[in-house]
Design a protein around this motif. Structure first.
Motif, PDB file in Angstrom:
ATOM      1  N   PHE A 138       0.897  -1.176  -0.018  1.00  0.00           N
ATOM      2  CA  PHE A 138       0.018   0.005  -0.014  1.00  0.00           C
ATOM      3  C   PHE A 138       1.171   1.289   0.161  1.00  0.00           C
ATOM      4  N   LEU A 139       0.862   2.125  -1.110  1.00  0.00           N
ATOM      5  CA  LEU A 139       1.881   3.123  -1.255  1.00  0.00           C
ATOM      6  C   LEU A 139       1.522   4.170  -0.022  1.00  0.00           C
ATOM      7  N   ARG A 140       0.412   4.436   0.693  1.00  0.00           N
ATOM      8  CA  ARG A 140       0.445   5.231   1.591  1.00  0.00           C
ATOM      9  C   ARG A 140       1.249   4.528   2.963  1.00  0.00           C
ATOM     10  N   ASN A 141       1.639   3.254   2.811  1.00  0.00           N
ATOM     11  CA  ASN A 141       2.315   2.916   4.120  1.00  0.00           C
ATOM     12  C   ASN A 141       3.874   2.666   3.964  1.00  0.00           C
ATOM     13  N   PRO A 142       4.538   2.080   4.592  1.00  0.00           N
ATOM     14  CA  PRO A 142       6.277   1.861   4.428  1.00  0.00           C
ATOM     15  C   PRO A 142       6.172   0.744   3.744  1.00  0.00           C
ATOM     16  N   LEU A 143       7.440   0.762   2.920  1.00  0.00           N
ATOM     17  CA  LEU A 143       7.458  -0.517   2.181  1.00  0.00           C
ATOM     18  C   LEU A 143       7.293  -1.899   3.148  1.00  0.00           C
ATOM     19  N   PRO A 144       6.870  -2.804   2.444  1.00  0.00           N
ATOM     20  CA  PRO A 144       6.819  -4.195   3.397  1.00  0.00           C
ATOM     21  C   PRO A 144       8.233  -4.487   3.812  1.00  0.00           C
ATOM     22  N   ARG A 145       8.416  -5.340   4.725  1.00  0.00           N
ATOM     23  CA  ARG A 145       9.601  -5.510   5.478  1.00  0.00           C
ATOM     24  C   ARG A 145      10.570  -6.562   4.691  1.00  0.00           C
ATOM     25  N   GLN A 146       9.915  -7.211   3.826  1.00  0.00           N
ATOM     26  CA  GLN A 146      10.436  -8.213   2.901  1.00  0.00           C
ATOM     27  C   GLN A 146      11.244  -7.482   1.783  1.00  0.00           C
ATOM     28  N   LEU A 147      10.742  -6.338   1.251  1.00  0.00           N
ATOM     29  CA  LEU A 147      11.369  -5.827   0.456  1.00  0.00           C
ATOM     30  C   LEU A 147      12.637  -4.799   0.934  1.00  0.00           C
ATOM     31  N   ARG A 148      12.386  -4.203   2.239  1.00  0.00           N
ATOM     32  CA  ARG A 148      13.466  -3.421   2.963  1.00  0.00           C
ATOM     33  C   ARG A 148      14.516  -4.499   3.053  1.00  0.00           C
ATOM     34  N   GLU A 149      14.181  -5.717   3.629  1.00  0.00           N
ATOM     35  CA  GLU A 149      15.514  -6.652   3.798  1.00  0.00           C
ATOM     36  C   GLU A 149      16.132  -6.910   2.535  1.00  0.00           C
ATOM     37  N   ALA A 150      15.593  -6.908   1.614  1.00  0.00           N
ATOM     38  CA  ALA A 150      16.374  -7.027   0.213  1.00  0.00           C
ATOM     39  C   ALA A 150      16.906  -5.897  -0.417  1.00  0.00           C
ATOM     40  N   GLY A 151      17.069  -4.783   0.477  1.00  0.00           N
ATOM     41  CA  GLY A 151      17.822  -3.651  -0.072  1.00  0.00           C
ATOM     42  C   GLY A 151      17.099  -2.812  -0.863  1.00  0.00           C
ATOM     43  N   ILE A 152      15.847  -2.955  -1.023  1.00  0.00           N
ATOM     44  CA  ILE A 152      15.078  -2.158  -1.932  1.00  0.00           C
ATOM     45  C   ILE A 152      14.511  -0.811  -1.170  1.00  0.00           C
ATOM     46  N   ALA A 153      14.944   0.115  -1.998  1.00  0.00           N
ATOM     47  CA  ALA A 153      14.194   1.640  -1.218  1.00  0.00           C
ATOM     48  C   ALA A 153      13.666   2.245  -2.528  1.00  0.00           C
ATOM     49  N   LEU A 154      12.189   2.334  -2.326  1.00  0.00           N
ATOM     50  CA  LEU A 154      11.363   2.862  -3.325  1.00  0.00           C
ATOM     51  C   LEU A 154      10.505   4.000  -2.780  1.00  0.00           C
ATOM     52  N   ARG A 155      10.430   5.212  -3.162  1.00  0.00           N
ATOM     53  CA  ARG A 155       9.671   6.432  -2.731  1.00  0.00           C
ATOM     54  C   ARG A 155       8.599   6.683  -3.898  1.00  0.00           C
ATOM     55  N   PRO A 156       7.212   6.582  -3.757  1.00  0.00           N
ATOM     56  CA  PRO A 156       6.544   6.924  -4.852  1.00  0.00           C
ATOM     57  C   PRO A 156       6.254   8.475  -5.046  1.00  0.00           C
ATOM     58  N   THR A 157       6.473   9.047  -6.196  1.00  0.00           N
ATOM     59  CA  THR A 157       6.314  10.565  -6.462  1.00  0.00           C
ATOM     60  C   THR A 157       5.062  10.847  -7.059  1.00  0.00           C
ATOM     61  N   GLU A 158       4.741  10.149  -8.127  1.00  0.00           N
ATOM     62  CA  GLU A 158       3.434  10.507  -8.809  1.00  0.00           C
ATOM     63  C   GLU A 158       2.851   9.353  -9.682  1.00  0.00           C
ATOM     64  N   PRO A 159       1.409   9.536  -9.700  1.00  0.00           N
ATOM     65  CA  PRO A 159       0.882   8.427 -10.591  1.00  0.00           C
ATOM     66  C   PRO A 159       0.922   8.616 -12.049  1.00  0.00           C
ATOM     67  N   VAL A 160       1.022   7.352 -12.672  1.00  0.00           N
ATOM     68  CA  VAL A 160       1.181   7.530 -13.987  1.00  0.00           C
ATOM     69  C   VAL A 160      -0.213   7.026 -14.653  1.00  0.00           C
ATOM     70  N   PHE A 161      -1.011   7.717 -15.745  1.00  0.00           N
ATOM     71  CA  PHE A 161      -2.328   7.569 -15.901  1.00  0.00           C
ATOM     72  C   PHE A 161      -2.281   7.137 -17.657  1.00  0.00           C
ATOM     73  N   LYS A 162      -3.208   6.492 -18.091  1.00  0.00           N
ATOM     74  CA  LYS A 162      -3.489   6.323 -19.596  1.00  0.00           C
ATOM     75  C   LYS A 162      -4.744   6.733 -19.911  1.00  0.00           C
ATOM     76  N   THR A 163      -5.034   7.522 -20.978  1.00  0.00           N
ATOM     77  CA  THR A 163      -6.415   8.217 -21.377  1.00  0.00           C
ATOM     78  C   THR A 163      -6.962   7.363 -22.093  1.00  0.00           C
ATOM     79  N   PHE A 164      -8.410   7.116 -21.894  1.00  0.00           N
ATOM     80  CA  PHE A 164      -9.317   6.313 -22.871  1.00  0.00           C
ATOM     81  C   PHE A 164     -10.202   7.249 -23.441  1.00  0.00           C
TER      82      PHE A 164
END
Length: 358
Positions: free
Chosen positions: A288-314
């Motif tokens: 859930f992007l509003r929450n911290p990264l899951p523990r398993q991802l942090r333990e794998a050394g992954i650091a992701l900080r969401p910045t903005e959504p990407v949309f596609k137009t229909f």
């Protein structure tokens, strides 16, 4: 001639005179007008019943509306019967004029209007029995859409470009589309507001457009900004990849712990992510992007900080079919010519005392 034949001929003659009667035409036109005027008031105060009247053909809408509120929609078939009888009366008058055209050729304008009205009535009846209305259909650029009720026919949106004001209000919707029949392109056009694609009774027109969440941009130390979409695979190390399987714009966990979508607007986005190693899947879970990264991802050394959504137009397109469109166009042409001739011949007929027999 026997009395029975004389009576039958007399009856047919009286029916023919009734069919050609101007009094009958006035009565039917007046009845249809009164019913439609009253019906327009009923429609205003009962939008739940009549809201879909313009979105479907009469052959499908009327049975549904009748099952919901017969007393509110009874004016629709009654006015339709009046218009149909009026069209038959008009046809009788036209035939009678054709039989006497040598003596009544000066009425050509009026009877062109008669012919146009008959053609329009047939076209309307034809379209509301064998035509259809569908949509709006949501279609993305590069996507194919099967045409409803027409097997083998499909629509492809080649390119979509909405034109917006600085305030964001849409000005136009440019849809470059192509029509395909069993793999063969049969038509293409730039479809925009009030400029539809018309092909063999099909009418394709844009109504609106929208956006759907397609992914998210993240900042990753050492790599900068990256984009993740469903299906994206990002190499974290020589032995570990991160894979995005699914993204929900608004999600929550239910009482059983399952993640479910609760809306289509961006509110509480969640991503189904897995870590893949040489031996297969190492871990899979929801982030859930509003929450911290899951523990398993942090333990794998992954650091992701969401910045903005990407949309596609229909694009939202309506696809309607009216098999009587050419007949309706012919009817409109006859009426236009009829009005032109009737207007320029009025004074000549009045000077000669040419008046209809009521």
């Amino acid at each position: 001639m026997t009395d029975s034949k004389q009576k039958s001929l007399s009856l047919l003659h009286r029916l023919w005179l009734l069919g050609c009667s101007l009094k009958l035409a006035i009565a039917l036109a007046s009845a249809a007008t009164i019913l439609i005027m009253g019906g327009s008031l009923v429609m205003h105060f009962n939008p739940a019943i009549f809201a879909g009247m313009e979105e479907d053909i009469m052959a499908r809408w009327l049975p549904w509306a009748w099952s919901q509120a017969p007393l509110l929609v009874v004016w629709v078939p009654l006015s339709g019967i009046c218009v149909l009888l009026f069209a038959i009366n008009t046809l009788c008058c036209l035939i009678d004029w054709l039989l006497k055209i040598k003596a009544r050729w000066r009425k050509t304008g009026e009877y062109l209007i008669h012919a146009g009205f008959i053609l329009l009535s047939i076209a309307f009846l034809w379209g509301n029995i064998s035509g259809f209305r569908s949509g709006p259909h949501r279609i993305f650029q590069g996507e194919d859409l099967a045409i409803p009720n027409m097997p083998g026919l499909s629509l492809r949106l080649e390119k979509f470009t909405p034109q917006l004001e600085p305030s964001g209000r849409p000005l136009d919707m440019l849809n470059q589309v192509s029509l395909w029949d069993n793999g063969t392109q049969v038509a293409e056009a730039l479809v925009r507001m009030n400029h539809p694609l018309i092909y063999k009774g099909l009418v394709i027109l844009p109504t609106s457009f929208g956006q759907e969440l397609d992914g998210f941009k993240f900042h990753m130390p050492g790599r900068g900004v990256i984009e993740l979409r469903p299906g994206s695979r990002l190499s974290i190390s020589s032995e570990t990849d991160i894979v995005l399987h699914k993204m929900l714009p608004d999600a929550r966990r239910n009482n059983q712990g399952r993640v479910i979508q609760t809306g289509s607007r961006l509110n509480n986005p969640a991503m189904l992510i897995s870590l893949q190693g040489p031996s297969g899947k190492l871990w899979e879970g929801w982030y859930f992007l509003r929450n911290p990264l899951p523990r398993q991802l942090r333990e794998a050394g992954i650091a992701l900080r969401p910045t903005e959504p990407v949309f596609k137009t229909f694009s939202l397109l309506t696809i309607n079919r009216d098999p009587g469109d050419k007949m309706a166009a012919m009817g409109a042409g006859c009426i236009t010519l009829g009005v032109f001739f009737a207007l320029f011949s009025f004074y000549r007929k009045r000077a000669q005392g040419d008046r209809p027999e009521v």
